[in-house]
Design an enzyme around this catalytic site. Structure first.
Site, short mmCIF file in Angstrom:
data_model
loop_
_atom_site.label_atom_id
_atom_site.label_comp_id
_atom_site.label_asym_id
_atom_site.label_seq_id
_atom_site.Cartn_x
_atom_site.Cartn_y
_atom_site.Cartn_z
N HIS A 506 0.82 -1.22 0.00
CA HIS A 506 0.00 0.00 0.00
C HIS A 506 0.84 1.26 0.00
CE1 HIS A 506 -3.79 1.91 -0.03
NE2 HIS A 506 -4.46 1.02 0.70
N ASP A 510 -2.36 1.82 -4.47
CA ASP A 510 -3.59 1.79 -3.71
C ASP A 510 -4.47 0.65 -4.17
OD1 ASP A 510 -2.91 4.13 -2.25
OD2 ASP A 510 -3.52 5.36 -3.96
#
Length: 535
Positions: A506, A510
């Protein structure tokens, strides 16, 4: 003159031991021709020559341990004016010299096997425990961190090695040898002997040339604890009551999501189950008979401590590092009905033509490669300075071996056909089974495909093989009733469905980016049809 340096055979491996020189001074060496075997805590790896020319001088004797990048040999490059030396003209020094510029790193690992035998040119003392010679000087060697990656390779045709230094000694001092100067050990074996208070003379080695392996030591310890022979070797071969076993053959399987680690040293309290027979050659499969290690409970004991093996320690260290990465997960169901039909139609002819089965794994690898072209931020490594995007698409294939996992790398997968990928994965599986990896099987991976479906899994949450930023799993293909859209309306149909889960770093991407990548993988697989090219 060109200097050959000790390669780094793992991201946290700081040193290596010269197992065997495959060339002798005066021999011509082609570029990339195997030059020597190097042993780490986990495996022995065949190192190719970085230059073409004549091997002029060997600087580090067999059995000596030197740090990464230390000079180990001198090659007179082709075209040089000086005439090549003959086999007796070399004057090897006792140890490696100062470090050269950093070598390229290699990645994942597997359990170690004993190196190939190296026949010394000089006579050695007959006594099993030679007099302690003065330790040869050596350049400072940093203590390696827990190794996470290494490579193994096949031994080459025998070339007469050059004997250096007193038999039974290395940079750390004298080593007691069980009757042969060839029975040198890896640093891991020496450490294991020290931990159990044993000497090499007590163990009968089953490795190449009588070398002592980790399994020999742990089998001896187990036999002393239980009073029963352990391993395939006859009990009478050991000086004491215990026996020494030989390493089991690796059982390859494209399974597991964790990156691999150092070679295993089985716990004294745990006896490994016998290795299954080698499975039929396949691009990505594992024998269903592969068993977990058994645990022997002493009489009257309600619990027993199973010490961590070197491989488990390495996996633990790597997983701890990996789980510091913020993971996000994306899951999709993929309708692979047309892919299953294509494979079923092609597999018999393919088996007859190529001599190996056609797996689903190369299709997923190809789909991932095409999707990575459209989503290049996933074909990258994470660094503290930012995302390091990679031009080449090198996909790691998670492979289960006895006692742990490795992730060999298939390079430039976007340039390979389905058949080419299938062969490449099958060859890696064969080398895993024989524990004979090539150095270039590891390092440079940019993304990982993890096949746990052969175990029957339906939903696996994979852990990223850091420093990569993505990993995708392929779960079991199952037939399910699903709603199918037709021109006449929706109907219930039986379709072949595979769950796929994408693990996302992350920090680098995303969830939306991960969904886009997995959507593209799904679209490629669902577009497979009768006209999809295999070659």
């Amino acid at each position: 003159m060109a200097k050959v340096t000790m390669p780094q055979l793992g991201e946290s491996v700081a040193e290596g031991t010269i197992g065997k020189w495959l060339k002798k001074p005066g021999d011509h060496v082609a570029k990339y021709e195997p030059l020597l075997e190097v042993i780490t805590d986990k495996v022995n790896a065949e190192v190719p020559s970085p230059f073409e020319g004549v091997l002029k001088e060997i600087l580090v004797e067999e059995g000596a341990t030197v740090p990464n990048n230390a000079e180990i040999a001198v090659i007179e490059e082709a075209g040089a004016s000086t005439a090549p030396t003959n086999g007796s003209g070399a004057a090897p020094s006792a140890s490696g010299s100062a470090a050269a510029p950093a070598a390229s790193t290699a990645v994942p690992a597997t359990s170690a096997a004993g190196p190939a035998a190296a026949a010394p040119a000089a006579p050695t003392p007959a006594a099993p425990t030679p007099a302690a010679p003065t330790p040869s000087p050596a350049s400072p060697r940093p203590v390696p961190a827990e190794p996470t990656h290494a490579a193994a390779a096949s031994s080459m045709a025998s070339a007469a090695p050059v004997a250096h230094g007193p038999a039974g000694s290395d940079e750390r001092g004298p080593i007691d040898l069980p009757g042969s100067a060839d029975a040198r050990m890896t640093p891991a074996v020496r450490r294991l002997l020290r931990e159990h208070g044993l000497t090499p003379a007590m163990i009968a080695g089953t490795g190449g040339g009588g070398r002592i392996t980790r399994e020999d030591v742990t089998d001896y310890v187990e036999s002393q604890r239980t009073g029963q022979p352990v391993g395939r070797q006859n009990a009478a071969a050991a000086p004491a009551a215990g026996t020494a076993g030989s390493p089991s053959a690796a059982a390859p399987a494209a399974a597991g999501s964790a990156p691999p680690a150092a070679g295993a040293a089985p716990a004294p309290a745990a006896g490994a189950a016998p290795a299954p027979a080698a499975a039929p050659r396949s691009a990505a499969s594992a024998p269903a008979t592969q068993a977990s290690p058994t645990i022997a409970f002493p009489e009257g004991a309600d619990e027993v401590l199973v010490p961590m093996t070197q491989m488990r320690k390495g996996i633990a260290a790597q997983m701890t590092r990996a789980l510091q990465v913020p993971h996000a997960y994306v899951q999709m169901e993929v309708d692979v009905s047309t892919l299953v039909k294509l494979r079923d139609r092609q597999k018999r002819d393919y088996q007859a033509r190529e001599g190996l089965s056609l797996s689903f794994v190369p299709f997923v690898v190809k789909a991932a490669a095409e999707a990575l072209k459209r989503n290049p931020t996933f074909n990258a490594h994470w660094t503290e300075a930012g995302l390091l995007a990679k031009r080449r698409i090198n996909i790691g294939i998670a492979v289960a071996v006895e006692g742990g996992l490795i992730v060999p790398v298939i390079r430039d997968v976007d340039n390979l056909s389905i058949s080419g990928l299938n062969k490449a994965i099958a060859e890696v599986s064969d080398r895993a089974r024989a524990n004979k990896f090539h150095v270039d099987d590891f390092g440079g991976g940019t993304f990982t495909v993890d096949n746990t479906g052969w175990l029957g899994t339906n939903m696996v949450m994979p852990i990223i093989n850091v420093p990569e930023v993505g990993i995708v799993t392929m779960d079991r293909i199952t037939k399910r009733p699903v709603v199918v859209e037709t021109p006449d309306g929706d109907v219930i149909g039986i379709r072949s469905i595979m769950n796929m889960v994408l693990g996302v770093d992350h920090r680098a991407n995303d969830g939306a980016g991960g969904a886009a990548l997995l959507r593209d993988i799904k679209a490629w697989l669902e577009a497979v049809g009768p006209d999809t090219a295999i070659y």
